[in-house]
Design a protein around this motif. Structure first.
Motif, PDB file in Angstrom:
ATOM      1  N   MET A 144       7.650  -2.005  -5.783  1.00 45.94           N
ATOM      2  CA  MET A 144       7.707  -3.310  -6.454  1.00 45.94           C
ATOM      3  C   MET A 144       6.307  -3.662  -6.932  1.00 45.94           C
ATOM      4  O   MET A 144       5.346  -2.919  -6.694  1.00 45.94           O
ATOM      5  N   THR A 145       6.195  -4.806  -7.602  1.00 45.25           N
ATOM      6  CA  THR A 145       4.911  -5.285  -8.092  1.00 45.25           C
ATOM      7  C   THR A 145       4.699  -6.712  -7.629  1.00 45.25           C
ATOM      8  O   THR A 145       5.614  -7.542  -7.722  1.00 45.25           O
ATOM      9  N   HIS A 146       3.501  -6.995  -7.109  1.00 45.93           N
ATOM     10  CA  HIS A 146       3.140  -8.355  -6.709  1.00 45.93           C
ATOM     11  C   HIS A 146       2.163  -8.932  -7.730  1.00 45.93           C
ATOM     12  O   HIS A 146       1.228  -8.254  -8.149  1.00 45.93           O
ATOM     13  N   ARG A 147       2.381 -10.176  -8.108  1.00 38.03           N
ATOM     14  CA  ARG A 147       1.409 -10.856  -8.970  1.00 38.03           C
ATOM     15  C   ARG A 147       0.450 -11.646  -8.089  1.00 38.03           C
ATOM     16  O   ARG A 147       0.867 -12.425  -7.244  1.00 38.03           O
ATOM     17  N   ILE A 148      -0.841 -11.421  -8.301  1.00 41.51           N
ATOM     18  CA  ILE A 148      -1.876 -12.135  -7.564  1.00 41.51           C
ATOM     19  C   ILE A 148      -2.724 -12.895  -8.579  1.00 41.51           C
ATOM     20  O   ILE A 148      -3.249 -12.300  -9.529  1.00 41.51           O
ATOM     21  N   ASP A 149      -2.832 -14.198  -8.398  1.00 43.75           N
ATOM     22  CA  ASP A 149      -3.669 -15.012  -9.274  1.00 43.75           C
ATOM     23  C   ASP A 149      -5.016 -15.212  -8.609  1.00 43.75           C
ATOM     24  O   ASP A 149      -5.101 -15.740  -7.490  1.00 43.75           O
ATOM     25  N   TYR A 150      -6.081 -14.788  -9.303  1.00 44.88           N
ATOM     26  CA  TYR A 150      -7.424 -14.826  -8.728  1.00 44.88           C
ATOM     27  C   TYR A 150      -8.431 -15.059  -9.841  1.00 44.88           C
ATOM     28  O   TYR A 150      -8.378 -14.408 -10.886  1.00 44.88           O
ATOM     29  N   GLU A 151      -9.344 -16.010  -9.613  1.00 48.16           N
ATOM     30  CA  GLU A 151     -10.391 -16.361 -10.571  1.00 48.16           C
ATOM     31  C   GLU A 151      -9.823 -16.636 -11.959  1.00 48.16           C
ATOM     32  O   GLU A 151     -10.359 -16.221 -12.978  1.00 48.16           O
ATOM     33  N   GLY A 152      -8.686 -17.335 -11.984  1.00 47.52           N
ATOM     34  CA  GLY A 152      -8.085 -17.715 -13.247  1.00 47.52           C
ATOM     35  C   GLY A 152      -7.368 -16.591 -13.979  1.00 47.52           C
ATOM     36  O   GLY A 152      -6.977 -16.760 -15.140  1.00 47.52           O
ATOM     37  N   ARG A 153      -7.195 -15.460 -13.325  1.00 44.95           N
ATOM     38  CA  ARG A 153      -6.525 -14.320 -13.940  1.00 44.95           C
ATOM     39  C   ARG A 153      -5.341 -13.894 -13.089  1.00 44.95           C
ATOM     40  O   ARG A 153      -5.305 -14.139 -11.885  1.00 44.95           O
ATOM     41  N   SER A 154      -4.388 -13.238 -13.730  1.00 52.50           N
ATOM     42  CA  SER A 154      -3.249 -12.679 -13.013  1.00 52.50           C
ATOM     43  C   SER A 154      -3.413 -11.168 -12.912  1.00 52.50           C
ATOM     44  O   SER A 154      -3.774 -10.508 -13.890  1.00 52.50           O
ATOM     45  N   TYR A 156      -1.398  -7.628 -11.473  1.00 50.43           N
ATOM     46  CA  TYR A 156      -0.076  -7.109 -11.126  1.00 50.43           C
ATOM     47  C   TYR A 156      -0.272  -5.853 -10.275  1.00 50.43           C
ATOM     48  O   TYR A 156      -0.582  -4.778 -10.786  1.00 50.43           O
ATOM     49  N   VAL A 157      -0.112  -6.040  -8.968  1.00 45.57           N
ATOM     50  CA  VAL A 157      -0.524  -5.021  -7.996  1.00 45.57           C
ATOM     51  C   VAL A 157       0.693  -4.239  -7.497  1.00 45.57           C
ATOM     52  O   VAL A 157       1.641  -4.835  -6.989  1.00 45.57           O
ATOM     53  N   PRO A 158       0.669  -2.911  -7.634  1.00 45.04           N
ATOM     54  CA  PRO A 158       1.785  -2.114  -7.121  1.00 45.04           C
ATOM     55  C   PRO A 158       1.886  -2.199  -5.605  1.00 45.04           C
ATOM     56  O   PRO A 158       0.885  -2.339  -4.897  1.00 45.04           O
ATOM     57  N   SER A 159       3.100  -2.103  -5.120  1.00 39.99           N
ATOM     58  CA  SER A 159       3.370  -1.939  -3.692  1.00 39.99           C
ATOM     59  C   SER A 159       4.174  -0.652  -3.545  1.00 39.99           C
ATOM     60  O   SER A 159       5.193  -0.466  -4.214  1.00 39.99           O
ATOM     61  N   TYR A 160       3.675   0.258  -2.710  1.00 39.48           N
ATOM     62  CA  TYR A 160       4.292   1.572  -2.550  1.00 39.48           C
ATOM     63  C   TYR A 160       4.945   1.680  -1.167  1.00 39.48           C
ATOM     64  O   TYR A 160       4.553   1.001  -0.228  1.00 39.48           O
ATOM     65  N   ARG A 161       5.914   2.567  -1.075  1.00 37.78           N
ATOM     66  CA  ARG A 161       6.473   2.913   0.237  1.00 37.78           C
ATOM     67  C   ARG A 161       6.553   4.426   0.321  1.00 37.78           C
ATOM     68  O   ARG A 161       7.344   5.056  -0.378  1.00 37.78           O
ATOM     69  N   TYR A 162       5.696   4.993   1.176  1.00 39.48           N
ATOM     70  CA  TYR A 162       5.621   6.436   1.301  1.00 39.48           C
ATOM     71  C   TYR A 162       6.037   6.839   2.706  1.00 39.48           C
ATOM     72  O   TYR A 162       5.378   6.473   3.688  1.00 39.48           O
ATOM     73  N   GLU A 163       7.146   7.552   2.796  1.00 37.98           N
ATOM     74  CA  GLU A 163       7.675   8.030   4.088  1.00 37.98           C
ATOM     75  C   GLU A 163       7.703   6.899   5.124  1.00 37.98           C
ATOM     76  O   GLU A 163       7.311   7.080   6.281  1.00 37.98           O
ATOM     77  N   GLY A 164       8.152   5.731   4.698  1.00 39.73           N
ATOM     78  CA  GLY A 164       8.294   4.587   5.599  1.00 39.73           C
ATOM     79  C   GLY A 164       7.072   3.708   5.719  1.00 39.73           C
ATOM     80  O   GLY A 164       7.145   2.621   6.291  1.00 39.73           O
ATOM     81  N   PHE A 165       5.930   4.146   5.198  1.00 43.15           N
ATOM     82  CA  PHE A 165       4.704   3.354   5.246  1.00 43.15           C
ATOM     83  C   PHE A 165       4.608   2.480   3.991  1.00 43.15           C
ATOM     84  O   PHE A 165       4.706   2.988   2.870  1.00 43.15           O
ATOM     85  N   ARG A 166       4.394   1.200   4.182  1.00 41.88           N
ATOM     86  CA  ARG A 166       4.242   0.287   3.051  1.00 41.88           C
ATOM     87  C   ARG A 166       2.757   0.152   2.710  1.00 41.88           C
ATOM     88  O   ARG A 166       1.952  -0.263   3.557  1.00 41.88           O
ATOM     89  N   ILE A 167       2.409   0.496   1.491  1.00 38.51           N
ATOM     90  CA  ILE A 167       1.022   0.475   1.030  1.00 38.51           C
ATOM     91  C   ILE A 167       0.918  -0.591  -0.047  1.00 38.51           C
ATOM     92  O   ILE A 167       1.476  -0.443  -1.137  1.00 38.51           O
ATOM     93  N   TRP A 168       0.219  -1.667   0.248  1.00 39.46           N
ATOM     94  CA  TRP A 168       0.218  -2.807  -0.669  1.00 39.46           C
ATOM     95  C   TRP A 168      -1.102  -3.557  -0.560  1.00 39.46           C
ATOM     96  O   TRP A 168      -2.016  -3.162   0.158  1.00 39.46           O
TER      97      TRP A 168
END
Length: 202
Positions: A144-154, A156-168
């Protein structure tokens, strides 16, 4: 493929982060290679920790007063957390600094490590150490993708799931930075992917 890491990371000049007065941390991005197939070494943090418990992270932590610089911090913490001897790490250079959700300025350092070494995870901090092929991130296999608003900008950060591990989160941002700089992944962070939809409008 490690030649790309060695040649491109040292010349990288990321956007400066305005974080004066914030506490600092250094993390190591350990890259190893087996049969010319590079991998990233990651950790799963203990559930007993006060921050980032149970999360996937790169080895690293806060700068101590005696640390000569943040590269030293990253190496010291990697040794404490997973038993990686600093002398085994070829520090290539830093990636862009980021500010964590806890208000800490984090600077990642890319380090090339041998394909075989003795890992001794610190059980009080680390539940597990695992590896993810660089090819997995180059394929942009995001869950999936998470939107993070920081310093007035957006962002779009990927979130991965590799062999059960969530990398985000911060870890995913750092890894995407490495993929783009060293391996020409062209994973966009400033524009949403085609399949992304704003959950606030659903």
């Amino acid at each position: 493929m490690l030649d790309k890491v060695r040649s491109r990371v040292p010349g990288y000049r990321p956007r400066a982060v305005e974080a004066a007065g914030l506490p600092e941390a250094g993390v190591l991005v350990p890259v190893t290679c087996i049969d010319d197939k590079p991998e990233i070494i990651l950790t799963l943090r203990s559930n007993s920790l006060s921050t980032h418990s149970g999360e996937v992270a790169l080895p690293g932590g806060r700068r101590d007063p005696g640390d000569v610089d943040l590269a030293y911090t990253a190496l010291r913490e990697a040794h404490e957390e997973i038993g990686l001897l600093p002398d085994l790490v070829e520090v290539v250079g830093p990636l862009g600094s980021l500010v964590s959700r806890f208000g800490i300025k984090v600077t990642p350092y890319v380090g090339i490590v041998p394909d075989v070494f003795d890992l001794r995870p610190n059980e009080s901090e680390i539940q597990e150490v695992f590896r993810v092929p660089v090819s997995y991130f180059l394929g942009d296999n995001r869950e999936m993708t998470h939107r993070i608003d920081y310093e007035g900008r957006s962002w779009y950060v990927p979130s991965y799931r590799y062999e059960g591990f969530r990398i985000w989160g911060l870890t995913a941002l750092i890894l995407v930075d490495l993929m783009n700089v060293a391996f020409d992944a062209n994973i966009p962070l400033r524009t949403p992917p085609n399949e992304w939809s704003d959950p606030t409008k659903e």
